[in-house]
Design a protein around this motif. Structure first.
Motif, short mmCIF file in Angstrom:
data_model
loop_
_atom_site.label_atom_id
_atom_site.label_comp_id
_atom_site.label_asym_id
_atom_site.label_seq_id
_atom_site.Cartn_x
_atom_site.Cartn_y
_atom_site.Cartn_z
N PRO A 29 7.85 72.07 56.41
CA PRO A 29 8.39 70.79 56.68
C PRO A 29 9.84 70.58 56.68
O PRO A 29 10.34 69.21 56.67
N MET A 30 10.39 71.40 57.27
CA MET A 30 11.89 71.58 57.12
C MET A 30 12.52 70.48 58.26
O MET A 30 13.64 69.67 57.92
N GLY A 31 11.92 70.46 59.21
CA GLY A 31 12.57 69.84 60.43
C GLY A 31 11.46 69.17 61.43
O GLY A 31 11.56 67.87 62.10
N LEU A 32 9.96 69.68 61.10
CA LEU A 32 9.33 69.23 62.31
C LEU A 32 7.84 69.14 61.51
O LEU A 32 7.57 69.73 60.74
N SER A 33 7.08 68.02 61.89
CA SER A 33 5.91 67.68 61.44
C SER A 33 4.60 68.57 62.24
O SER A 33 4.94 69.06 63.34
N LEU A 34 3.74 69.09 61.52
CA LEU A 34 2.81 69.85 62.01
C LEU A 34 2.05 68.95 63.31
O LEU A 34 1.30 69.50 64.14
N ASP A 35 1.99 67.63 62.93
CA ASP A 35 1.49 66.81 64.04
C ASP A 35 2.18 66.86 65.47
O ASP A 35 1.60 66.97 66.47
N ARG A 36 3.47 66.89 65.31
CA ARG A 36 4.46 66.96 66.31
C ARG A 36 4.15 68.38 66.96
O ARG A 36 4.10 68.57 68.19
N ILE A 37 4.17 69.48 66.10
CA ILE A 37 4.20 70.94 66.65
C ILE A 37 2.90 70.95 67.65
O ILE A 37 3.09 71.35 68.70
N ILE A 78 -8.51 79.46 67.42
CA ILE A 78 -7.91 80.60 67.22
C ILE A 78 -7.24 80.34 65.63
O ILE A 78 -6.47 79.36 65.25
N ARG A 79 -7.52 81.16 64.77
CA ARG A 79 -6.97 81.10 63.37
C ARG A 79 -5.71 81.36 63.24
O ARG A 79 -5.10 82.50 63.49
N VAL A 80 -4.39 80.43 63.32
CA VAL A 80 -3.15 80.56 63.74
C VAL A 80 -2.71 81.11 62.43
O VAL A 80 -2.80 80.92 61.22
N ILE A 81 -1.53 81.93 62.56
CA ILE A 81 -0.52 82.45 61.80
C ILE A 81 0.83 81.86 62.11
O ILE A 81 1.23 82.12 63.16
N VAL A 89 -1.35 73.82 51.49
CA VAL A 89 -2.51 74.63 52.05
C VAL A 89 -3.24 73.41 52.72
O VAL A 89 -4.12 73.66 53.85
N GLU A 90 -3.45 72.28 52.09
CA GLU A 90 -4.33 71.37 52.95
C GLU A 90 -3.77 70.87 54.25
O GLU A 90 -4.52 70.74 55.10
N GLN A 91 -2.41 70.94 54.17
CA GLN A 91 -1.59 70.78 55.61
C GLN A 91 -2.06 71.89 56.56
O GLN A 91 -2.41 71.40 57.95
N MET A 92 -2.09 72.92 56.11
CA MET A 92 -2.34 74.18 57.01
C MET A 92 -3.88 73.98 57.40
O MET A 92 -4.35 74.32 58.80
N ASP A 93 -4.73 73.68 56.81
CA ASP A 93 -6.27 73.33 57.02
C ASP A 93 -6.38 72.58 58.08
O ASP A 93 -7.41 72.63 58.73
#
Length: 289
Positions: free
Chosen positions: A252-260, A7-10, A67-71
């Motif tokens: 990046p305000m409070g949570l990392s994408l890895d954590r999420i 799923i291409r997340v928004i 954008v790199e983090q989003m990818d």
């Protein structure tokens, strides 16, 4: 029930960091803060609530870096706040297909703020406006008369307004963000899309009741790690509310994408809920192409 692949997340709440110094987070409501720990020790206003806040040091181009983090996590598009600065303009010019924008607003500014919203809607094509009621100075409740010009403007432009609801993370008074205040707003503006941000706790059950009552009231999961999504919200998404719950992170305000996205694997949504939660509801509410 596991999160499906592909799923291409928004993401309807993501930030583009501009510098490591985050002291300006406090600026709009610094006079409201009275405790020394917040003022002297915290790098972000609600730091006591988060562990391992992401660091972004030694980054030359924050827009490309974002954008790199989003990818990395298959995030197709992200809503970010429009700050009318070089970073925002570069994000739109360079990655206009990856970012869409909301405008954080101050209801205390009256008609000048309405004019600003209309100008940015014409110039930028903003997708929403947003207000942090407890973080305004002076504080403005969700159903206060100062908010009504913003609601009228958003309704006329056909864009949603996103409102922080529930007890605020920063150590400032909560009265202005009681979920019950939404009832009057949704009644008076039946065509206005209202998206709740930041959890609504401890009134998440009331938030569900109001979403059942009002067709254009929605809930986003911003500022919550998925393991802490309120049970009432998960249950609602899995029953009658699959079209009402929208994914929003806090990176990046409070949570990392890895954590999420590590936590996300364990959220017990039903199979049919996932595509709506991660993508389809955002497309509908924010009129994305």
């Amino acid at each position: 029930m596991a999160m499906p692949e592909g799923i291409r997340v928004i993401d309807t709440m993501l930030g583009i960091p501009e510098a490591d110094d985050r002291s300006d987070w406090f600026d709009p409501f610094r006079p409201l803060i009275k405790d020394k720990q917040t003022l002297e020790q915290f790098a972000m206003p609600a730091q006591y609530m988060f562990k391992d806040i992401p660091q972004t040091s030694n980054v030359d181009d924050y827009v490309t870096w974002t954008v790199e983090q989003m990818d990395r996590f298959n995030i197709d598009k992200a809503m970010v706040g429009w700050n009318d600065n070089a970073t925002s303009r570069r994000a739109k010019e360079k990655y206009g297909d990856r970012f869409f924008f909301d405008v954080p607003c101050d209801p205390n500014k009256g008609v000048d703020e309405v004019r600003r919203i209309k100008r940015l809607h014409a110039e930028v094509g903003i997708s929403a406006i947003s207000v942090f009621p407890a973080g305004t100075l002076p504080q403005v409740p969700i159903n206060h008369k100062y908010m009504f010009p913003l609601y009228t403007c958003a309704a006329e432009l056909g864009i949603p307004i996103m409102l922080n609801v529930g007890i605020p993370g920063p150590r400032i008074p909560m009265e202005n963000q009681k979920v019950e205040h939404l009832d009057e707003v949704c009644w008076f503006f039946p065509d206005l899309k209202v998206v709740m941000r930041h959890g609504g706790e401890p009134w998440e059950a009331l938030a569900v009741k109001l979403m059942l009552k009002w067709p254009n009231l929605y809930y986003s999961t911003s500022a919550f790690a998925p393991k802490h999504y309120p049970k009432a919200i998960i249950d609602y998404a899995n029953t009658r509310g699959a079209d009402k719950i929208i994914y929003a992170g806090y990176f990046p305000m409070g949570l990392s994408l890895d954590r999420i996205f590590s936590d996300m694997q364990h959220v017990p949504f039903k199979d049919g809920v996932w595509p709506k939660f991660l993508r389809e509801n955002a497309i509908k509410v924010f009129d994305l192409k």
